[in-house]
Scaffold this motif. Structure first.
Motif, PDB file in Angstrom:
ATOM      1  N   VAL A   1      -1.471  -5.552  -4.684  1.00 38.57           N
ATOM      2  CA  VAL A   1      -0.836  -4.745  -5.721  1.00 38.57           C
ATOM      3  C   VAL A   1       0.017  -5.666  -6.601  1.00 38.57           C
ATOM      4  O   VAL A   1       0.553  -6.674  -6.134  1.00 38.57           O
ATOM      5  CB  VAL A   1       0.011  -3.625  -5.097  1.00 38.57           C
ATOM      6  CG1 VAL A   1       0.731  -2.816  -6.166  1.00 38.57           C
ATOM      7  CG2 VAL A   1      -0.863  -2.705  -4.265  1.00 38.57           C
ATOM      8  N   TYR A   2       0.140  -5.312  -7.864  1.00 39.05           N
ATOM      9  CA  TYR A   2       0.919  -6.111  -8.812  1.00 39.05           C
ATOM     10  C   TYR A   2       2.282  -6.491  -8.227  1.00 39.05           C
ATOM     11  O   TYR A   2       2.996  -5.642  -7.682  1.00 39.05           O
ATOM     12  CB  TYR A   2       1.108  -5.320 -10.108  1.00 39.05           C
ATOM     13  CG  TYR A   2       1.962  -6.014 -11.142  1.00 39.05           C
ATOM     14  CD1 TYR A   2       1.416  -7.004 -11.959  1.00 39.05           C
ATOM     15  CD2 TYR A   2       3.305  -5.688 -11.292  1.00 39.05           C
ATOM     16  CE1 TYR A   2       2.201  -7.653 -12.907  1.00 39.05           C
ATOM     17  CE2 TYR A   2       4.096  -6.325 -12.229  1.00 39.05           C
ATOM     18  CZ  TYR A   2       3.531  -7.308 -13.034  1.00 39.05           C
ATOM     19  OH  TYR A   2       4.314  -7.948 -13.970  1.00 39.05           O
ATOM     20  N   PRO A   3       2.671  -7.755  -8.340  1.00 36.52           N
ATOM     21  CA  PRO A   3       3.936  -8.217  -7.762  1.00 36.52           C
ATOM     22  C   PRO A   3       5.137  -7.800  -8.599  1.00 36.52           C
ATOM     23  O   PRO A   3       5.663  -8.579  -9.396  1.00 36.52           O
ATOM     24  CB  PRO A   3       3.767  -9.743  -7.713  1.00 36.52           C
ATOM     25  CG  PRO A   3       2.787 -10.045  -8.807  1.00 36.52           C
ATOM     26  CD  PRO A   3       1.860  -8.866  -8.881  1.00 36.52           C
ATOM     27  N   GLY A   4       5.580  -6.561  -8.404  1.00 38.20           N
ATOM     28  CA  GLY A   4       6.719  -6.037  -9.144  1.00 38.20           C
ATOM     29  C   GLY A   4       8.031  -6.285  -8.437  1.00 38.20           C
ATOM     30  O   GLY A   4       8.196  -7.258  -7.691  1.00 38.20           O
TER      31      GLY A   4
ATOM     32  N   PHE B   1      -1.337 -17.669   1.907  1.00 40.57           N
ATOM     33  CA  PHE B   1      -1.052 -16.998   0.637  1.00 40.57           C
ATOM     34  C   PHE B   1       0.443 -16.691   0.519  1.00 40.57           C
ATOM     35  O   PHE B   1       1.061 -16.948  -0.522  1.00 40.57           O
ATOM     36  CB  PHE B   1      -1.852 -15.701   0.527  1.00 40.57           C
ATOM     37  CG  PHE B   1      -1.511 -14.897  -0.694  1.00 40.57           C
ATOM     38  CD1 PHE B   1      -2.163 -15.134  -1.888  1.00 40.57           C
ATOM     39  CD2 PHE B   1      -0.523 -13.927  -0.649  1.00 40.57           C
ATOM     40  CE1 PHE B   1      -1.822 -14.408  -3.037  1.00 40.57           C
ATOM     41  CE2 PHE B   1      -0.181 -13.197  -1.781  1.00 40.57           C
ATOM     42  CZ  PHE B   1      -0.835 -13.438  -2.980  1.00 40.57           C
ATOM     43  N   CYS B   2       1.033 -16.128   1.573  1.00 40.95           N
ATOM     44  CA  CYS B   2       2.445 -15.758   1.539  1.00 40.95           C
ATOM     45  C   CYS B   2       3.336 -16.974   1.313  1.00 40.95           C
ATOM     46  O   CYS B   2       4.330 -16.903   0.567  1.00 40.95           O
ATOM     47  CB  CYS B   2       2.842 -15.060   2.828  1.00 40.95           C
ATOM     48  SG  CYS B   2       2.175 -13.392   3.001  1.00 40.95           S
ATOM     49  N   ALA B   3       3.013 -18.083   1.944  1.00 39.83           N
ATOM     50  CA  ALA B   3       3.818 -19.289   1.784  1.00 39.83           C
ATOM     51  C   ALA B   3       3.795 -19.766   0.336  1.00 39.83           C
ATOM     52  O   ALA B   3       4.831 -20.139  -0.233  1.00 39.83           O
ATOM     53  CB  ALA B   3       3.307 -20.381   2.718  1.00 39.83           C
ATOM     54  N   GLY B   4       2.607 -19.736  -0.272  1.00 44.95           N
ATOM     55  CA  GLY B   4       2.506 -20.148  -1.664  1.00 44.95           C
ATOM     56  C   GLY B   4       3.203 -19.189  -2.602  1.00 44.95           C
ATOM     57  O   GLY B   4       3.875 -19.606  -3.562  1.00 44.95           O
ATOM     58  N   ALA B   5       3.062 -17.895  -2.329  1.00 44.04           N
ATOM     59  CA  ALA B   5       3.671 -16.889  -3.188  1.00 44.04           C
ATOM     60  C   ALA B   5       5.191 -16.922  -3.103  1.00 44.04           C
ATOM     61  O   ALA B   5       5.896 -16.732  -4.101  1.00 44.04           O
ATOM     62  CB  ALA B   5       3.161 -15.502  -2.819  1.00 44.04           C
ATOM     63  N   ALA B   6       5.711 -17.167  -1.904  1.00 42.97           N
ATOM     64  CA  ALA B   6       7.160 -17.194  -1.727  1.00 42.97           C
ATOM     65  C   ALA B   6       7.805 -18.333  -2.508  1.00 42.97           C
ATOM     66  O   ALA B   6       8.953 -18.225  -2.949  1.00 42.97           O
ATOM     67  CB  ALA B   6       7.500 -17.314  -0.248  1.00 42.97           C
ATOM     68  N   GLY B   7       7.059 -19.416  -2.701  1.00 38.21           N
ATOM     69  CA  GLY B   7       7.613 -20.551  -3.414  1.00 38.21           C
ATOM     70  C   GLY B   7       7.338 -20.549  -4.899  1.00 38.21           C
ATOM     71  O   GLY B   7       7.742 -21.474  -5.606  1.00 38.21           O
ATOM     72  N   ALA B   8       6.674 -19.504  -5.391  1.00 40.91           N
ATOM     73  CA  ALA B   8       6.292 -19.453  -6.801  1.00 40.91           C
ATOM     74  C   ALA B   8       7.350 -18.738  -7.635  1.00 40.91           C
ATOM     75  O   ALA B   8       8.090 -17.882  -7.138  1.00 40.91           O
ATOM     76  CB  ALA B   8       4.961 -18.729  -6.948  1.00 40.91           C
TER      77      ALA B   8
ATOM     78  N   PRO C   1       8.642 -15.942  -9.784  1.00 38.70           N
ATOM     79  CA  PRO C   1       8.187 -14.551  -9.808  1.00 38.70           C
ATOM     80  C   PRO C   1       7.520 -14.141 -11.121  1.00 38.70           C
ATOM     81  O   PRO C   1       6.487 -13.457 -11.111  1.00 38.70           O
ATOM     82  CB  PRO C   1       9.470 -13.757  -9.563  1.00 38.70           C
ATOM     83  CG  PRO C   1      10.370 -14.699  -8.840  1.00 38.70           C
ATOM     84  CD  PRO C   1      10.059 -16.047  -9.398  1.00 38.70           C
ATOM     85  N   LEU C   2       8.089 -14.547 -12.251  1.00 40.75           N
ATOM     86  CA  LEU C   2       7.504 -14.166 -13.532  1.00 40.75           C
ATOM     87  C   LEU C   2       6.145 -14.834 -13.732  1.00 40.75           C
ATOM     88  O   LEU C   2       5.200 -14.210 -14.225  1.00 40.75           O
ATOM     89  CB  LEU C   2       8.453 -14.539 -14.669  1.00 40.75           C
ATOM     90  CG  LEU C   2       9.762 -13.743 -14.729  1.00 40.75           C
ATOM     91  CD1 LEU C   2      10.637 -14.240 -15.875  1.00 40.75           C
ATOM     92  CD2 LEU C   2       9.476 -12.249 -14.891  1.00 40.75           C
ATOM     93  N   ARG C   3       6.053 -16.086 -13.330  1.00 42.14           N
ATOM     94  CA  ARG C   3       4.784 -16.804 -13.460  1.00 42.14           C
ATOM     95  C   ARG C   3       3.739 -16.186 -12.524  1.00 42.14           C
ATOM     96  O   ARG C   3       2.570 -16.047 -12.885  1.00 42.14           O
ATOM     97  CB  ARG C   3       4.988 -18.284 -13.138  1.00 42.14           C
ATOM     98  CG  ARG C   3       3.702 -19.107 -13.144  1.00 42.14           C
ATOM     99  CD  ARG C   3       3.024 -19.101 -14.515  1.00 42.14           C
ATOM    100  NE  ARG C   3       1.773 -19.819 -14.515  1.00 42.14           N
ATOM    101  CZ  ARG C   3       1.678 -21.145 -14.736  1.00 42.14           C
ATOM    102  NH1 ARG C   3       2.765 -21.866 -14.964  1.00 42.14           N
ATOM    103  NH2 ARG C   3       0.509 -21.731 -14.718  1.00 42.14           N
ATOM    104  N   PHE C   4       4.171 -15.801 -11.341  1.00 46.61           N
ATOM    105  CA  PHE C   4       3.233 -15.222 -10.380  1.00 46.61           C
ATOM    106  C   PHE C   4       2.702 -13.888 -10.891  1.00 46.61           C
ATOM    107  O   PHE C   4       1.520 -13.581 -10.758  1.00 46.61           O
ATOM    108  CB  PHE C   4       3.917 -15.036  -9.020  1.00 46.61           C
ATOM    109  CG  PHE C   4       2.945 -14.950  -7.877  1.00 46.61           C
ATOM    110  CD1 PHE C   4       2.392 -16.095  -7.334  1.00 46.61           C
ATOM    111  CD2 PHE C   4       2.570 -13.717  -7.356  1.00 46.61           C
ATOM    112  CE1 PHE C   4       1.484 -16.024  -6.282  1.00 46.61           C
ATOM    113  CE2 PHE C   4       1.670 -13.631  -6.303  1.00 46.61           C
ATOM    114  CZ  PHE C   4       1.118 -14.789  -5.771  1.00 46.61           C
ATOM    115  N   ALA C   5       3.572 -13.077 -11.494  1.00 52.11           N
ATOM    116  CA  ALA C   5       3.141 -11.802 -12.062  1.00 52.11           C
ATOM    117  C   ALA C   5       2.167 -12.027 -13.208  1.00 52.11           C
ATOM    118  O   ALA C   5       1.166 -11.306 -13.340  1.00 52.11           O
ATOM    119  CB  ALA C   5       4.354 -11.004 -12.530  1.00 52.11           C
ATOM    120  N   ALA C   6       2.437 -13.016 -14.039  1.00 51.03           N
ATOM    121  CA  ALA C   6       1.535 -13.323 -15.143  1.00 51.03           C
ATOM    122  C   ALA C   6       0.183 -13.796 -14.622  1.00 51.03           C
ATOM    123  O   ALA C   6      -0.866 -13.449 -15.182  1.00 51.03           O
ATOM    124  CB  ALA C   6       2.162 -14.386 -16.047  1.00 51.03           C
TER     125      ALA C   6
END
Length: 202
Positions: free
Chosen positions: A15-18, A46-53, A55-60
């Motif tokens: 789901v979209y990372p809001g 995946f979670c490890a990469g997402a946690a370090g990203a 947030p705005l860039r990850f949503a984009a």
């Protein structure tokens, strides 16, 4: 049961990372120890990469990944039906499976939205299993397209596929068709919005 847990985790991640994204990541990370190793490794990476990203860039990146290419859509009937009148019937059938099981999903999305299908499978394992198996070729095509796009979301879809059978010809055909044209377009006579509600999940 591990299959429902894997599918529920994948639903949360797709789901979209809001605003609730950190909470969803944390929830999935807390379940990793109870999951089978292949799925846990894929989701954990995946979670490890997402946690370090950022947030705005990850949503984009999410929007660029899933909303700007028909080959990477999360709406599963599209892989077989494209924008044709046939898709309207497929959407209605997916919704009827939900209703027959006594499950009423969030009306903010079309019924073939993959996170909805995964949540349904986690809550209603028997009909949910059948629904995911029906869309197994589309799941393989989605993972192949995400791999080609070098998206970390390929690992999330890959984790889902560890809970399903993987006939060799399905995987091979997915790879072959990823490079082909997008699903057929037949806009006359189909307004996808009339087949179900639109919008973001949750």
């Amino acid at each position: 049961m591990t299959r429902p847990a894997v599918r529920q985790a994948a639903s949360l991640l797709l789901v979209y990372p809001g605003d609730d994204w950190p909470w969803r990541l944390s929830l999935v990370e807390r379940t990793l120890g109870s999951l089978p190793r292949p799925a846990a490794e894929a989701l954990g990476g995946f979670c490890a990469g997402a946690a370090g990203a950022d947030p705005l860039r990850f949503a984009a990146d999410y929007v660029a990944t899933f909303d700007r290419s028909r080959r990477r859509t999360l709406h599963m009937t599209y892989y077989a039906d494209g924008d044709t009148r046939r898709r309207g019937m497929s959407l209605a059938r997916v919704k009827s499976v939900y209703l027959a099981a006594g499950w009423r999903p969030d009306d903010a999305e079309l019924p073939d939205f993959l996170p909805l299908m995964l949540e349904f499978s986690a809550r209603c394992p028997e009909p949910g299993e059948g629904l995911l198996r029906e869309h197994l070729p589309g799941l393989h095509r989605l993972r192949s397209a995400l791999e080609d796009f070098r998206s970390p979301y390929a690992d999330v879809v890959g984790a889902v596929l560890t809970t399903l059978p993987e006939p060799a010809h399905v995987r091979r055909r997915a790879r072959e068709t990823t490079a082909e044209a997008a699903p057929p377009v037949e806009r006359v006579g189909l307004d996808v919005r009339s087949a179900g509600p639109r919008g973001g999940h949750r």
